[in-house]
Design an enzyme around this catalytic site. Structure first.
Site, PDB file in Angstrom:
ATOM      1  N   ASP A 277      -5.480   2.440   1.491  1.00 54.52           N
ATOM      2  CA  ASP A 277      -6.275   1.398   2.136  1.00 54.52           C
ATOM      3  C   ASP A 277      -6.518   1.723   3.609  1.00 54.52           C
ATOM      4  O   ASP A 277      -5.577   2.065   4.343  1.00 54.52           O
ATOM      5  CB  ASP A 277      -5.561   0.051   2.029  1.00 54.52           C
ATOM      6  CG  ASP A 277      -5.772  -0.613   0.678  1.00 54.52           C
ATOM      7  OD1 ASP A 277      -6.317   0.044  -0.223  1.00 54.52           O
ATOM      8  OD2 ASP A 277      -5.398  -1.801   0.536  1.00 54.52           O
TER       9      ASP A 277
ATOM     10  N   ASP B 186      -0.438  -3.389  -4.454  1.00 55.03           N
ATOM     11  CA  ASP B 186      -1.757  -3.551  -3.844  1.00 55.03           C
ATOM     12  C   ASP B 186      -2.508  -2.227  -3.969  1.00 55.03           C
ATOM     13  O   ASP B 186      -2.605  -1.653  -5.033  1.00 55.03           O
ATOM     14  CB  ASP B 186      -1.631  -4.011  -2.397  1.00 55.03           C
ATOM     15  CG  ASP B 186      -2.945  -4.587  -1.860  1.00 55.03           C
ATOM     16  OD1 ASP B 186      -3.918  -4.685  -2.609  1.00 55.03           O
ATOM     17  OD2 ASP B 186      -2.997  -4.924  -0.668  1.00 55.03           O
TER      18      ASP B 186
ATOM     19  N   ASP C 127       0.836  -1.204   0.000  1.00 59.45           N
ATOM     20  CA  ASP C 127       0.000   0.000   0.000  1.00 59.45           C
ATOM     21  C   ASP C 127       0.868   1.250   0.000  1.00 59.45           C
ATOM     22  O   ASP C 127       1.829   1.352   0.769  1.00 59.45           O
ATOM     23  CB  ASP C 127      -0.906   0.044   1.232  1.00 59.45           C
ATOM     24  CG  ASP C 127      -1.895  -1.108   1.273  1.00 59.45           C
ATOM     25  OD1 ASP C 127      -2.199  -1.660   0.195  1.00 59.45           O
ATOM     26  OD2 ASP C 127      -2.362  -1.453   2.379  1.00 59.45           O
TER      27      ASP C 127
ATOM     28  N   ARG D  25     -11.905   0.076  -7.301  1.00 56.31           N
ATOM     29  CA  ARG D  25     -11.755   0.515  -5.914  1.00 56.31           C
ATOM     30  C   ARG D  25     -11.437   2.005  -5.807  1.00 56.31           C
ATOM     31  O   ARG D  25     -10.335   2.397  -5.428  1.00 56.31           O
ATOM     32  CB  ARG D  25     -10.686  -0.299  -5.173  1.00 56.31           C
ATOM     33  CG  ARG D  25     -10.981  -1.783  -5.127  1.00 56.31           C
ATOM     34  CD  ARG D  25      -9.996  -2.530  -4.240  1.00 56.31           C
ATOM     35  NE  ARG D  25     -10.287  -3.949  -4.209  1.00 56.31           N
ATOM     36  CZ  ARG D  25      -9.650  -4.838  -3.449  1.00 56.31           C
ATOM     37  NH1 ARG D  25      -8.664  -4.419  -2.648  1.00 56.31           N
ATOM     38  NH2 ARG D  25      -9.973  -6.105  -3.468  1.00 56.31           N
TER      39      ARG D  25
END
Length: 517
Positions: free
Chosen positions: A194, A190, A161, A243
């Site tokens: 997040d 990734d 992340d 996302r």
């Protein structure tokens, strides 16, 4: 493409001490660099002020950042850490202390509070190294670039992340950041942003998220529904698979964001999540709002959005798009004041304000960017090491860029990286925006001690602040302002990157020349 023929946010301070081991510069207490103040949900729950009122520390490496955290009187002593240069695996080591819990190879803001990390001067780049916030509160991260953080391959950091928050985190403001990868999960990356396991009262504003498979998530699994109250505004999501964000439970507010090139899905509200979606501009994208990859539905309230060349898939099992005519299916009450730019001007406003190196400029909520407002912080102390500035004389010898390769962070429509190394001043490369990077590369190491950046005719003076980076090691070879000739210590490398961190309009680089001496 072929062409036709800083206001200082911190007051001046006096150096009071030098950390004995790391050389970190400590300054007298002063206001936080985030002078314009937090927005959105980060203003709730007592507010987010970061290190306001505390000491200011200058850092040019990850180890110096860790030392600054560990040298505080306690884990809650306010501190502002001004960062300039490239933070990478080679200069980020754990430091011990009673006021910190640091780690190698990532910036670990763990079990701490009242901290601001702000990029200054030529900018701060966290190269292949992520920022991890855990069990912490009242954190500001501003004017930084975090790029190419991997969870697999070499090197790895922060679970892949760019910025990750987890485990009882609240009141965090991330502002004017650039978060980018170079691919998706199969390439080792990734999420860019997040949030999981009880992360609340967070705002992401005036930031760029691009070139990634995953923009970010709220809740790491379908049983993690504890994160909530997140605001996203005036951000650019560009060339992202999905996302933007993925929301599991909780409440979010997304307004005045520009989404372009979403290839699979966008705002994915599921597991009872509630998303308020106001005055956003969606362009050249697919399934930008709905519940996807599950039958556990979420909800949304929509108003004032523009859908420009957006395609929608047919509803089916585990696929519940809000379009082609998105309508509200819930009501989401927003508890804080905010001013909405019309969606029609969002691409322009976001293009002029979002990302690191944009001078911390913001919209006035009326489709304009005031000229009189705080700009990128100027360093409050001279760094322990500085790169040379551009000399007036031009480099001589063979232009090593001829016959080499080129790549970069992005390219504007109709331009190419190769245009900058073709010895043709009538062709050029420009980034997709006002900042970006351009690299020259070779199959085997060459020695370079000078470059020359030549702007296309009629665009001279657009390039503002810049850095020259040894892409092999992440070392900053030089920094300064304006195009022209730049010299530095002779360095053997395979790839050299010219990073434009600030500009006056869209830069156009006609030639990126490299020389041995």
């Amino acid at each position: 493409m072929k062409r036709p023929t800083a206001i200082r946010l911190c007051a001046a301070a006096t150096t009071t001490a030098l950390a004995a081991v790391t050389g970190v510069v400590l300054l007298m207490p002063q206001a936080s660099a985030a002078a314009t103040g937090a927005t959105g949900y980060a203003t709730m729950n007592g507010g987010t002020t970061g290190g306001a009122g505390g000491q200011t520390v200058r850092a040019t490496t990850g180890t110096e950042i860790n030392a600054a955290l560990c040298n505080r009187a306690s884990s809650s002593t306010p501190i502002t850490i001004e960062v300039e240069g490239t933070v990478n695996h080679g200069n980020t080591s754990s430091v011990s202390g009673s006021s910190c819990d640091t780690a190698d190879d990532e910036i670990d803001l763990k079990k701490i509070s009242n901290v601001t990390i702000v990029g200054v001067g030529g900018g701060a780049v966290f190269d292949q190294l992520g920022i991890h916030v855990r069990e912490s509160s009242n954190i500001i991260i501003q004017n930084v670039t975090v790029r190419n953080v991997k969870k697999s391959g070499t090197p790895t950091s922060n679970g892949g992340d760019a910025i990750g928050m987890e485990s009882d985190v609240h009141n965090v403001w991330v502002d004017h950041a650039t978060l980018e990868a170079s691919g998706g999960e199969d390439d080792g990356y990734d999420g860019l942003f997040d949030l999981k396991d009880n992360v609340q009262y967070v705002t992401l504003s005036y930031s760029i998220l691009r070139d990634s498979g995953r923009g970010g998530l709220i809740g790491h699994s379908d049983s993690d529904l504890s994160s909530s109250f997140i605001t996203f505004h005036h951000n650019l999501y560009q060339d992202i698979d999905s996302r933007t964000p993925l929301l599991r439970g909780g409440t979010t507010h997304s307004y005045d964001n520009y989404y372009v090139g979403l290839t699979k899905s966008g705002i994915n509200s599921r597991m009872g999540g509630h998303a308020r979606v106001d005055n956003n501009y969606f362009k050249d994208s697919r399934d930008v709002l709905g519940t996807f990859y599950t039958d556990e539905l979420g909800y949304w309230q929509v108003s004032g959005n523009i859908y420009d060349n957006v395609t929608w898939t047919a509803p089916g099992s585990e696929n519940h798009p809000a379009g082609p005519d998105p309508q509200s299916n819930t009501t989401v009450t927003i508890p804080y004041p905010y001013a909405l730019d019309a969606a029609s001007c969002v691409p322009d406003i976001v293009g002029r304000t979002a990302g690191a190196g944009k001078g911390l400029k913001v919209s006035d909520g009326n489709c304009s960017v005031p000229t009189s407002q705080p700009t990128t912080p100027t360093p409050t102390a001279t760094p322990t090491t500085t790169g040379p500035t551009a000399p007036p004389t031009q480099p001589s010898g063979t232009n090593l860029s001829i016959g080499a390769g080129a790549d970069g962070s992005s390219k504007g429509g109709g331009t190419s990286y190769g245009n900058a190394i073709d010895s043709d001043m009538s062709t050029y490369w420009s980034p997709n925006g006002s900042t970006g990077s351009l690299s020259v590369k070779w199959p085997s190491p060459v020695t370079v001690s000078a470059i020359r950046i030549r702007e296309a005719s009629g665009t001279e003076g657009r390039i503002g602040s810049w850095r020259v980076v040894d892409h092999d090691t992440g070392a900053v070879l030089a920094s300064g302002t304006g195009a022209g000739a730049i010299t530095f210590a002779a360095t053997s490398l395979r790839k050299i990157t010219f990073e434009i961190t600030g500009s006056n309009g869209t830069p156009e680089v006609a030639e990126y020349e490299t020389y041995a001496g």
